[in-house]
Design a protein around this motif. Structure first.
Motif, PDB file in Angstrom:
ATOM      1  N   ARG A 134     -31.954  52.995  -9.302  1.00 15.61           N
ATOM      2  CA  ARG A 134     -31.852  54.966  -8.422  1.00 15.61           C
ATOM      3  C   ARG A 134     -30.872  54.692  -7.272  1.00 15.61           C
ATOM      4  N   LEU A 135     -32.178  53.654  -6.188  1.00 18.50           N
ATOM      5  CA  LEU A 135     -31.290  53.344  -5.160  1.00 18.50           C
ATOM      6  C   LEU A 135     -29.628  52.723  -5.129  1.00 18.50           C
ATOM      7  N   VAL A 136     -29.799  51.671  -5.729  1.00 12.65           N
ATOM      8  CA  VAL A 136     -28.529  50.664  -5.574  1.00 12.65           C
ATOM      9  C   VAL A 136     -27.404  51.952  -6.077  1.00 12.65           C
ATOM     10  N   PRO A 137     -27.582  51.658  -6.923  1.00 22.88           N
ATOM     11  CA  PRO A 137     -26.104  53.245  -7.258  1.00 22.88           C
ATOM     12  C   PRO A 137     -25.642  53.881  -6.244  1.00 22.88           C
ATOM     13  N   THR A 138     -26.923  54.867  -5.971  1.00 17.24           N
ATOM     14  CA  THR A 138     -26.557  55.504  -4.555  1.00 17.24           C
ATOM     15  C   THR A 138     -25.835  55.537  -3.058  1.00 17.24           C
ATOM     16  N   LEU A 139     -26.874  54.007  -2.834  1.00 18.11           N
ATOM     17  CA  LEU A 139     -26.327  53.756  -1.681  1.00 18.11           C
ATOM     18  C   LEU A 139     -24.832  52.481  -2.042  1.00 18.11           C
ATOM     19  N   ALA A 140     -24.221  52.213  -3.387  1.00 19.90           N
ATOM     20  CA  ALA A 140     -23.529  51.779  -3.080  1.00 19.90           C
ATOM     21  C   ALA A 140     -22.585  52.692  -3.335  1.00 19.90           C
ATOM     22  N   GLY A 141     -22.250  53.496  -4.462  1.00 17.69           N
ATOM     23  CA  GLY A 141     -21.356  55.291  -4.083  1.00 17.69           C
ATOM     24  C   GLY A 141     -21.030  54.940  -2.576  1.00 17.69           C
ATOM     25  N   ILE A 142     -22.149  55.445  -1.629  1.00 14.51           N
ATOM     26  CA  ILE A 142     -21.949  55.774  -0.461  1.00 14.51           C
ATOM     27  C   ILE A 142     -20.710  54.809   0.168  1.00 14.51           C
ATOM     28  N   LEU A 143     -21.223  53.610  -0.441  1.00 14.78           N
ATOM     29  CA  LEU A 143     -20.204  52.365   0.893  1.00 14.78           C
ATOM     30  C   LEU A 143     -19.014  51.933  -0.139  1.00 14.78           C
TER      31      LEU A 143
END
Length: 237
Positions: free
Chosen positions: A171-180
């Motif tokens: 859940r969190l990794v794809p969201t953070l990685a999408g931003i980065l």
């Protein structure tokens, strides 16, 4: 199994922010994991090392810093944008990384002769291979007799930490990685490959079946990752 063309394209898209994403998503612990890998390689006292799936060169550069300056390090990857980034990083600190060379090539068909290297490393790349058995066979082919394989890879964490870990991963990794990186899908793939990768015991058995002996594994960070070591055994006549 992962599709090689899709994996190549994915890493090409995220190459420009790959290093930053790794640092942020692992909270910097990836530096410690690589240091443990380099220390393990150093104990085998190699004269040359091949780093497969080298990407932007993190492991290759860590070995250049942490091993004896006389040791030659070769990094191989099949994704040109990642290797281009590795070459730029090398150029910025050529005085330190002059013993590192990068090669374009596929880990399923390593473009070197038999019995070339004292050690082979692969960090967070084995799970991306379309054919793990073939990759291990190629590694065995290019290792010298008594040469050693070192694998740093995600594993299945301890049972009590799994719920929180997989929530973070999926859940969190794809969201953070999408931003980065601007590519959420690439890190959704990451969660898929980690969840489907064998446990340490199963991977150890794969190594034995591929002709390796003296197989061991060392879990780190609550079992989230592990270092696997194996010795190239002689061919059975």
């Amino acid at each position: 199994m992962p599709d090689p063309k899709a994996v190549n394209s994915m890493f090409g898209r995220i190459a420009h922010r790959y290093d930053l994403a790794n640092k942020v998503l692992s909270c910097g612990i990836d530096i410690y994991w690589r240091s443990r890998l380099v220390a393990a390689v150093g104990r085998s006292r190699p004269r040359n090392v091949l780093d497969l799936a080298t990407g932007s060169g993190d492991v290759a550069f860590a070995m250049a810093r942490g091993l004896h300056p006389s040791i030659r390090v070769f990094g191989l990857d099949f994704c040109e944008p990642m290797l281009e980034r590795a070459e730029r990083r090398k150029a910025r600190r050529l005085w330190l990384y002059s013993g590192v060379d990068f090669l374009l090539g596929d880990a399923l068909e390593i473009p070197v002769g038999e019995a070339t290297f004292d050690a082979v490393t692969i960090a967070f790349g084995l799970r991306n291979m379309a054919d793990r058995a073939r990759c291990l066979s190629e590694i065995r082919r290019v290792l010298k007799p008594e040469g050693r394989l070192f694998i740093l890879e995600f594993s299945q964490p301890r049972r009590w930490v799994r719920p929180a870990y997989y929530l973070y991963l999926r859940r969190l990794v794809p969201t953070l990685a999408g931003i980065l990186t601007g590519d959420r899908r690439a890190y959704e793939y990451l969660g898929y490959t980690i969840g489907g990768f064998p446990r340490r015991e199963a991977l150890s058995e794969e190594l034995r079946m591929a002709g390796f002996g003296d197989v061991s594994s060392s879990p780190m960070t609550m079992g989230i990752v592990a270092i696997h070591e194996a010795l190239r055994q002689p061919a059975v006549s």
